[in-house]
Scaffold this motif. Structure first.
Motif, PDB file in Angstrom:
ATOM      1  N   LYS A   1      11.371  39.736   7.886  1.00  0.00           N
ATOM      2  CA  LYS A   1      11.946  39.693   6.547  1.00  0.00           C
ATOM      3  C   LYS A   1      11.055  38.992   5.524  1.00  0.00           C
ATOM      4  O   LYS A   1      11.275  39.128   4.309  1.00  0.00           O
ATOM      5  CB  LYS A   1      13.319  39.024   6.592  1.00  0.00           C
ATOM      6  CG  LYS A   1      14.362  39.835   7.356  1.00  0.00           C
ATOM      7  CD  LYS A   1      15.714  39.154   7.345  1.00  0.00           C
ATOM      8  CE  LYS A   1      16.754  39.984   8.095  1.00  0.00           C
ATOM      9  NZ  LYS A   1      18.087  39.322   8.113  1.00  0.00           N
ATOM     10  N   SER A   2      10.063  38.235   5.986  1.00  0.00           N
ATOM     11  CA  SER A   2       9.162  37.551   5.056  1.00  0.00           C
ATOM     12  C   SER A   2       8.036  38.451   4.566  1.00  0.00           C
ATOM     13  O   SER A   2       7.237  38.043   3.717  1.00  0.00           O
ATOM     14  CB  SER A   2       8.580  36.290   5.716  1.00  0.00           C
ATOM     15  OG  SER A   2       9.584  35.322   5.916  1.00  0.00           O
ATOM     16  N   ILE A   3       7.930  39.666   5.113  1.00  0.00           N
ATOM     17  CA  ILE A   3       6.943  40.640   4.634  1.00  0.00           C
ATOM     18  C   ILE A   3       7.608  41.485   3.558  1.00  0.00           C
ATOM     19  O   ILE A   3       8.657  42.095   3.780  1.00  0.00           O
ATOM     20  CB  ILE A   3       6.439  41.536   5.783  1.00  0.00           C
ATOM     21  CG1 ILE A   3       5.796  40.675   6.875  1.00  0.00           C
ATOM     22  CG2 ILE A   3       5.435  42.566   5.253  1.00  0.00           C
ATOM     23  CD1 ILE A   3       5.372  41.462   8.099  1.00  0.00           C
ATOM     24  N   LYS A   4       7.011  41.529   2.396  1.00  0.00           N
ATOM     25  CA  LYS A   4       7.603  42.227   1.250  1.00  0.00           C
ATOM     26  C   LYS A   4       6.922  43.578   1.045  1.00  0.00           C
ATOM     27  O   LYS A   4       5.701  43.658   0.893  1.00  0.00           O
ATOM     28  CB  LYS A   4       7.458  41.376  -0.016  1.00  0.00           C
ATOM     29  CG  LYS A   4       8.089  41.979  -1.255  1.00  0.00           C
ATOM     30  CD  LYS A   4       7.899  41.064  -2.464  1.00  0.00           C
ATOM     31  CE  LYS A   4       8.524  41.651  -3.721  1.00  0.00           C
ATOM     32  NZ  LYS A   4       8.302  40.771  -4.901  1.00  0.00           N
ATOM     33  N   TYR A   5       7.727  44.651   1.025  1.00  0.00           N
ATOM     34  CA  TYR A   5       7.219  46.010   0.803  1.00  0.00           C
ATOM     35  C   TYR A   5       7.603  46.425  -0.620  1.00  0.00           C
ATOM     36  O   TYR A   5       8.791  46.578  -0.939  1.00  0.00           O
ATOM     37  CB  TYR A   5       7.815  46.976   1.823  1.00  0.00           C
ATOM     38  CG  TYR A   5       7.371  46.687   3.245  1.00  0.00           C
ATOM     39  CD1 TYR A   5       6.206  47.247   3.761  1.00  0.00           C
ATOM     40  CD2 TYR A   5       8.115  45.833   4.060  1.00  0.00           C
ATOM     41  CE1 TYR A   5       5.793  46.974   5.057  1.00  0.00           C
ATOM     42  CE2 TYR A   5       7.712  45.556   5.354  1.00  0.00           C
ATOM     43  CZ  TYR A   5       6.550  46.122   5.846  1.00  0.00           C
ATOM     44  OH  TYR A   5       6.139  45.843   7.122  1.00  0.00           O
ATOM     45  N   ASN A   6       6.601  46.582  -1.451  1.00  0.00           N
ATOM     46  CA  ASN A   6       6.825  46.972  -2.846  1.00  0.00           C
ATOM     47  C   ASN A   6       6.697  48.477  -2.986  1.00  0.00           C
ATOM     48  O   ASN A   6       5.685  49.060  -2.576  1.00  0.00           O
ATOM     49  CB  ASN A   6       5.811  46.273  -3.762  1.00  0.00           C
ATOM     50  CG  ASN A   6       5.891  44.758  -3.661  1.00  0.00           C
ATOM     51  OD1 ASN A   6       6.960  44.189  -3.821  1.00  0.00           O
ATOM     52  ND2 ASN A   6       4.763  44.114  -3.395  1.00  0.00           N
ATOM     53  N   GLY A   7       7.707  49.134  -3.557  1.00  0.00           N
ATOM     54  CA  GLY A   7       7.703  50.588  -3.681  1.00  0.00           C
ATOM     55  C   GLY A   7       8.600  51.217  -2.632  1.00  0.00           C
ATOM     56  O   GLY A   7       9.428  50.553  -1.997  1.00  0.00           O
ATOM     57  N   ASN A   8       8.458  52.498  -2.432  1.00  0.00           N
ATOM     58  CA  ASN A   8       9.288  53.239  -1.484  1.00  0.00           C
ATOM     59  C   ASN A   8       8.573  53.375  -0.140  1.00  0.00           C
ATOM     60  O   ASN A   8       7.548  54.051  -0.036  1.00  0.00           O
ATOM     61  CB  ASN A   8       9.618  54.625  -2.043  1.00  0.00           C
ATOM     62  CG  ASN A   8      10.421  54.539  -3.318  1.00  0.00           C
ATOM     63  OD1 ASN A   8      11.352  53.743  -3.412  1.00  0.00           O
ATOM     64  ND2 ASN A   8      10.067  55.359  -4.309  1.00  0.00           N
ATOM     65  N   TRP A   9       9.132  52.719   0.875  1.00  0.00           N
ATOM     66  CA  TRP A   9       8.560  52.751   2.219  1.00  0.00           C
ATOM     67  C   TRP A   9       9.595  53.273   3.207  1.00  0.00           C
ATOM     68  O   TRP A   9      10.796  53.060   3.033  1.00  0.00           O
ATOM     69  CB  TRP A   9       8.119  51.355   2.657  1.00  0.00           C
ATOM     70  CG  TRP A   9       6.941  50.821   1.897  1.00  0.00           C
ATOM     71  CD1 TRP A   9       6.949  50.287   0.641  1.00  0.00           C
ATOM     72  CD2 TRP A   9       5.597  50.772   2.353  1.00  0.00           C
ATOM     73  NE1 TRP A   9       5.688  49.902   0.272  1.00  0.00           N
ATOM     74  CE2 TRP A   9       4.826  50.183   1.313  1.00  0.00           C
ATOM     75  CE3 TRP A   9       4.955  51.152   3.527  1.00  0.00           C
ATOM     76  CZ2 TRP A   9       3.463  49.984   1.426  1.00  0.00           C
ATOM     77  CZ3 TRP A   9       3.591  50.944   3.648  1.00  0.00           C
ATOM     78  CH2 TRP A   9       2.858  50.370   2.599  1.00  0.00           C
ATOM     79  N   LEU A  10       9.126  53.919   4.260  1.00  0.00           N
ATOM     80  CA  LEU A  10       9.994  54.369   5.334  1.00  0.00           C
ATOM     81  C   LEU A  10       9.841  53.433   6.527  1.00  0.00           C
ATOM     82  O   LEU A  10       8.728  53.000   6.849  1.00  0.00           O
ATOM     83  CB  LEU A  10       9.643  55.799   5.750  1.00  0.00           C
ATOM     84  CG  LEU A  10       9.862  56.885   4.683  1.00  0.00           C
ATOM     85  CD1 LEU A  10       9.352  58.226   5.203  1.00  0.00           C
ATOM     86  CD2 LEU A  10      11.331  56.977   4.306  1.00  0.00           C
ATOM     87  N   SER A  11      10.950  53.124   7.174  1.00  0.00           N
ATOM     88  CA  SER A  11      10.938  52.253   8.334  1.00  0.00           C
ATOM     89  C   SER A  11      11.176  53.076   9.594  1.00  0.00           C
ATOM     90  O   SER A  11      12.177  53.788   9.696  1.00  0.00           O
ATOM     91  CB  SER A  11      12.012  51.172   8.202  1.00  0.00           C
ATOM     92  OG  SER A  11      12.037  50.358   9.349  1.00  0.00           O
ATOM     93  N   VAL A  12      10.249  52.983  10.551  1.00  0.00           N
ATOM     94  CA  VAL A  12      10.355  53.711  11.810  1.00  0.00           C
ATOM     95  C   VAL A  12      10.906  52.774  12.880  1.00  0.00           C
ATOM     96  O   VAL A  12      10.478  51.618  12.988  1.00  0.00           O
ATOM     97  CB  VAL A  12       8.973  54.234  12.250  1.00  0.00           C
ATOM     98  CG1 VAL A  12       9.060  54.897  13.623  1.00  0.00           C
ATOM     99  CG2 VAL A  12       8.425  55.211  11.226  1.00  0.00           C
ATOM    100  N   THR A  13      11.863  53.243  13.658  1.00  0.00           N
ATOM    101  CA  THR A  13      12.390  52.461  14.777  1.00  0.00           C
ATOM    102  C   THR A  13      12.423  53.327  16.031  1.00  0.00           C
ATOM    103  O   THR A  13      12.480  54.548  15.960  1.00  0.00           O
ATOM    104  CB  THR A  13      13.819  51.956  14.476  1.00  0.00           C
ATOM    105  OG1 THR A  13      14.670  53.081  14.220  1.00  0.00           O
ATOM    106  CG2 THR A  13      13.836  51.032  13.263  1.00  0.00           C
ATOM    107  N   GLY A  14      12.361  52.678  17.176  1.00  0.00           N
ATOM    108  CA  GLY A  14      12.473  53.384  18.441  1.00  0.00           C
ATOM    109  C   GLY A  14      11.224  54.098  18.893  1.00  0.00           C
ATOM    110  O   GLY A  14      11.286  54.935  19.804  1.00  0.00           O
ATOM    111  N   ASP A  15      10.070  53.785  18.314  1.00  0.00           N
ATOM    112  CA  ASP A  15       8.819  54.412  18.737  1.00  0.00           C
ATOM    113  C   ASP A  15       8.177  53.544  19.821  1.00  0.00           C
ATOM    114  O   ASP A  15       7.743  52.426  19.544  1.00  0.00           O
ATOM    115  CB  ASP A  15       7.868  54.544  17.540  1.00  0.00           C
ATOM    116  CG  ASP A  15       6.592  55.295  17.874  1.00  0.00           C
ATOM    117  OD1 ASP A  15       6.292  55.471  19.073  1.00  0.00           O
ATOM    118  OD2 ASP A  15       5.883  55.704  16.937  1.00  0.00           O
ATOM    119  N   PRO A  16       8.093  54.003  21.051  1.00  0.00           N
ATOM    120  CA  PRO A  16       7.556  53.172  22.142  1.00  0.00           C
ATOM    121  C   PRO A  16       6.071  52.873  22.016  1.00  0.00           C
ATOM    122  O   PRO A  16       5.558  51.989  22.709  1.00  0.00           O
ATOM    123  CB  PRO A  16       7.836  54.018  23.393  1.00  0.00           C
ATOM    124  CG  PRO A  16       7.868  55.432  22.884  1.00  0.00           C
ATOM    125  CD  PRO A  16       8.483  55.352  21.512  1.00  0.00           C
TER     126      PRO A  16
END
Length: 378
Positions: free
Chosen positions: A23-38
């Motif tokens: 949560k301390s990393i700030k993403y400015n703009g529109n980003w996609l978050s990927v989950t479940g990628d081994p």
């Protein structure tokens, strides 16, 4: 020791890995978050696909002395990521046909221990801009810019800064020149004690007598000095001769006082510089590193270069703008000793807007009833 371009599935000894979802990393703009990628670290990643120039960026702050950016080498990545680290610009290129995950795409070592600001941007106009993880010191910390504070007094704002001076030991040309005294428990042929204080990168620096795997290396100043940090640098061919376990000590005229202790330190790469800070308010004339184990070599113990450092404390007047708050604000958990002597009082006030968001906490203390020697924000 891994380096840029190597796949590193997990952090090496002396490092810790911070996931991109922190949560301390700030993403400015529109980003996609990927989950479940081994394939990615912790199964997560952030990315976006460019279709022209972009102002999207990633920002974070960390405490420590070293940084690695962990991402993928892939043929569909951007061909430029600009890294702004404490205002210094550099870059890396993750566009690579090797197509592999968890790669060290960027590395910066030997930073002065302290607070660092990082911003990632790109000048590319196509392909994917992404982040998988960040590696920092094992005792470091990723922090949010909002976990900061300024000291407020009579409607003015102040910041306290700790800054190390240059190496307090001069470039030695013998055990007694140009001043002070270099000494050691033993040495091999011409690898004298002063060779670790000459500031010249050579093969080994100081080396113990043949077959002696432990020992001490000391420097005596012409007068007392308050040392609060030291550095160890390896030579060009360190093998396994560098220290693994040691104490750093000050001589009080009767006995050696342990000021810092390190155990199971990872081996050094060639010409690697490491800095170790500690708390100390007593001025000693003589200091030494006392090594109780090397990295496994059966012939010698060696140190390429040993430095010692004094600490300056500055109190600065700043405005309460967001920029000053982020750049000069002290981090939550910092301890301020009000009995410390400050080297200089500086003004960093600029014309700017005040902070519009956040919370301000004020507490008046009657110091006539409650004397304050030390304050901390937690």
């Amino acid at each position: 020791m891994a380096t840029v371009g190597d796949q590193l599935l997990n952090p090496e000894s002396g490092w810790q890995r911070v996931d991109d979802a922190n949560k301390s990393i700030k993403y400015n703009g529109n980003w996609l978050s990927v989950t479940g990628d081994p394939n990615t670290y912790a199964g997560t990643a952030h990315y976006f696909t460019l279709s022209g120039a972009t102002t999207n960026s990633i920002e974070f702050y960390f405490y420590g002395t070293k940084l690695r950016i962990i991402d993928m080498y892939w043929s569909n990545r951007v061909n430029n990521v600009t890294v702004e680290l404490d205002g210094v610009i550099s870059s890396y290129n993750p566009n690579n046909s090797t197509n592999k995950y968890r790669v060290i795409v960027f590395e910066r070592l030997n930073l002065q221990y302290g607070f660092h600001k990082v911003k990632l941007t790109t000048t590319s106009t196509s392909n994917n801009f992404s982040l998988d993880a960040i590696d920092i010191d094992s005792n470091g910390e990723i922090v949010s810019g909002l976990n900061k504070f300024l000291i407020s007094f009579e409607d003015k704002h102040y910041s306290v800064t700790n800054k190390y001076k240059d190496n307090a030991i001069p470039a030695m040309t013998s055990n007694t020149s140009p001043n002070g005294i270099a000494d050691a428990s033993s040495f091999y042929t011409t690898f004298y004690p002063w060779k670790a204080f000459d500031r010249i990168v050579d093969q080994n620096g100081w080396v113990t007598a043949s077959g002696v795997l432990v020992g001490w290396l000391s420097y005596e100043f012409p007068s007392t000095v308050t040392i609060t940090g030291y550095s160890i640098k390896s030579g060009t061919t360190p093998a396994n001769r560098l220290p693994k376990n040691w104490t750093f000590e000050g001589w009080d005229g009767v006995k050696w006082i342990v000021l810092d202790s390190r155990v199971n330190q990872p081996n050094f790469a060639a010409e690697e510089f490491r800095f170790y800070g500690f708390k100390n308010k007593i001025a000693y004339k003589k200091y030494r590193i006392n090594v109780t184990a090397n990295q496994g070599a059966g012939d010698f113990l060696s140190i390429g270069d040993l430095g010692m450092y004094e600490l300056d404390k500055y109190i600065s007047s700043v405005d309460n703008s967001e920029t000053s708050f982020l750049e000069h604000g002290m981090n939550k958990g910092m301890i301020i000793d009000l009995e410390d002597e400050f080297s200089e009082r500086r003004s960093l006030v600029k014309d700017s807007e005040k902070i519009g968001l956040g919370k301000v906490f004020k507490q008046k203390i009657d110091t006539s009833k409650t004397p304050i020697k030390r304050a901390s924000i937690t």
